[in-house]
Design an enzyme around this catalytic site. Structure first.
Site, PDB file in Angstrom:
ATOM      1  N   HIS A  93       0.839  -1.297  -0.148  1.00  0.00           N
ATOM      2  CA  HIS A  93      -0.136   0.006  -0.005  1.00  0.00           C
ATOM      3  C   HIS A  93       0.839   1.200  -0.061  1.00  0.00           C
ATOM      4  CE1 HIS A  93       1.168  -0.556   4.188  1.00  0.00           C
ATOM      5  NE2 HIS A  93       0.685   0.810   4.257  1.00  0.00           N
ATOM      6  N   ASP A  95       0.608   4.816   2.155  1.00  0.00           N
ATOM      7  CA  ASP A  95      -0.383   5.726   3.244  1.00  0.00           C
ATOM      8  C   ASP A  95      -0.943   6.747   2.477  1.00  0.00           C
ATOM      9  OD1 ASP A  95       0.849   3.763   4.917  1.00  0.00           O
ATOM     10  OD2 ASP A  95       2.422   5.283   5.490  1.00  0.00           O
ATOM     11  N   HIS A 249       4.701   0.348   0.476  1.00  0.00           N
ATOM     12  CA  HIS A 249       5.448  -0.391   1.245  1.00  0.00           C
ATOM     13  C   HIS A 249       4.464  -1.748   1.888  1.00  0.00           C
ATOM     14  CE1 HIS A 249       3.639   2.766   3.568  1.00  0.00           C
ATOM     15  NE2 HIS A 249       3.436   1.847   4.465  1.00  0.00           N
ATOM     16  N   ARG A 264       4.443   6.050  14.509  1.00  0.00           N
ATOM     17  CA  ARG A 264       4.348   6.720  13.219  1.00  0.00           C
ATOM     18  C   ARG A 264       3.761   8.013  13.207  1.00  0.00           C
ATOM     19  NH1 ARG A 264       0.865   4.298   8.279  1.00  0.00           N
ATOM     20  NH2 ARG A 264      -0.105   6.074   8.543  1.00  0.00           N
TER      21      ARG A 264
END
Ligand code: SIN
Length: 277
Positions: A93, A95, A249, A264
């Site tokens: 995907h 983000d 990623h 994150r």
């Protein structure tokens, strides 16, 4: 500061840098634009340090779906407990591709890593695009594709382990459907790159379902080739920042029975422009 390329195409490992030191920032930003994925080893960032580093790139994008650090809601938790099966982000995907202004980049800081496994693998979407034939590139430059958060974070996910364990939530906020160019001009590097991904891209606008699926699969098959990938193995303290407008990623979920815990922070982006306006 020392920079070592991770592969022949993209990705770099940076040693001898302190992300808390503003004097390191220009070189780090330059490396981010050039290599798309940068791994900065040996950091020990508090949530405030992490956020201060991210804010040098731009405003923070607070993820609507991930569990937040209670004391710092701009910090999302990427966590897999030792008794959990699924990992956050284990499908390929990009983000926030479901947002109108997809995020510039994500900055992941490793606080607890398993004794083996738990790597993150990246794909360079500019290099994949350049590997295609010119007639195919020409066709793709004229297309746009829909992206959505609904089928990943929406109500249908209510029974998933991630939702049941509280690692993702706010299903009612998964209402985004957005159209982006299939080939974008990167806002920082100016490079052409593909902007579709298997998790959030739902279809190519204006094509028959079979045509859309066949073209997306042709792109994805190229992305799955190891030639266009870079793999990051983590140690506690490492920080990896990736460019969401240039990469895919995937978290490798191969460490069952161990805990992996990361913070994150995601940097806000902008609307994307087609390679060929
Ligand atoms: C993510 O997709 O943000 C998580 C990646 C990882 O945990 O390696």
């Amino acid at each position: 500061m020392h920079i070592r390329k991770l592969t022949g195409l993209f990705g770099a490992e940076i040693s001898g840098a302190d992300l808390r030191d503003p004097a390191c920032f220009d070189a780090i930003k330059e490396a981010f634009i050039q290599y798309s994925v940068i791994v900065i080893r040996g950091q020990r960032l508090t949530p405030d340090d992490h956020l201060a580093f991210a804010r040098r790139f731009g405003p923070i994008n607070v993820n609507r779906f991930f569990t937040k650090l209670e004391s710092h809601p701009e910090v999302a938790l990427v966590l897999k407990e030792k008794d959990q099966k699924g990992a956050i982000g284990e499908e390929w995907h990009t983000d926030h591709s479901y947002d109108v202004a997809p995020a510039t980049g994500s900055i992941l800081h490793a606080l607890e890593v398993p004794p083996h496994g738990g790597d993150t693998v990246f794909v360079s979407m500019a290099d994949v695009f350049e590997s295609l034939s010119e007639p195919v590139r020409r066709m793709l430059r004229g297309l746009s594709a829909w992206h959505s958060s609904r089928h990943v974070f929406g109500e249908t996910q209510g029974n998933s382990e991630a939702a049941q364990s509280g690692r993702i939530g706010n299903a009612a906020l998964a209402t985004q459907d957005v159209l982006h160019p299939v080939v974008i001009r990167h806002p920082l590097s100016g490079r052409e790159g593909l902007f579709v991904n298997p998790q959030f891209t739902t279809r190519i606008e204006g094509l028959l379902p079979g045509e859309s699926a066949a073209i997306l699969e042709m792109i994805y098959a190229q992305c799955r080739k190891p030639e266009y990938q870079a793999r990051v193995s983590w140690n506690v303290g490492d920080v990896t920042m990736w460019d969401n407008r240039a990469t895919w990623h995937k978290a490798i979920n191969d460490y069952h029975g161990y805990r992996r815990y990361m913070h994150r922070v995601t940097v806000e982006g902008c609307a994307l422009q087609p390679a060929q306006a």
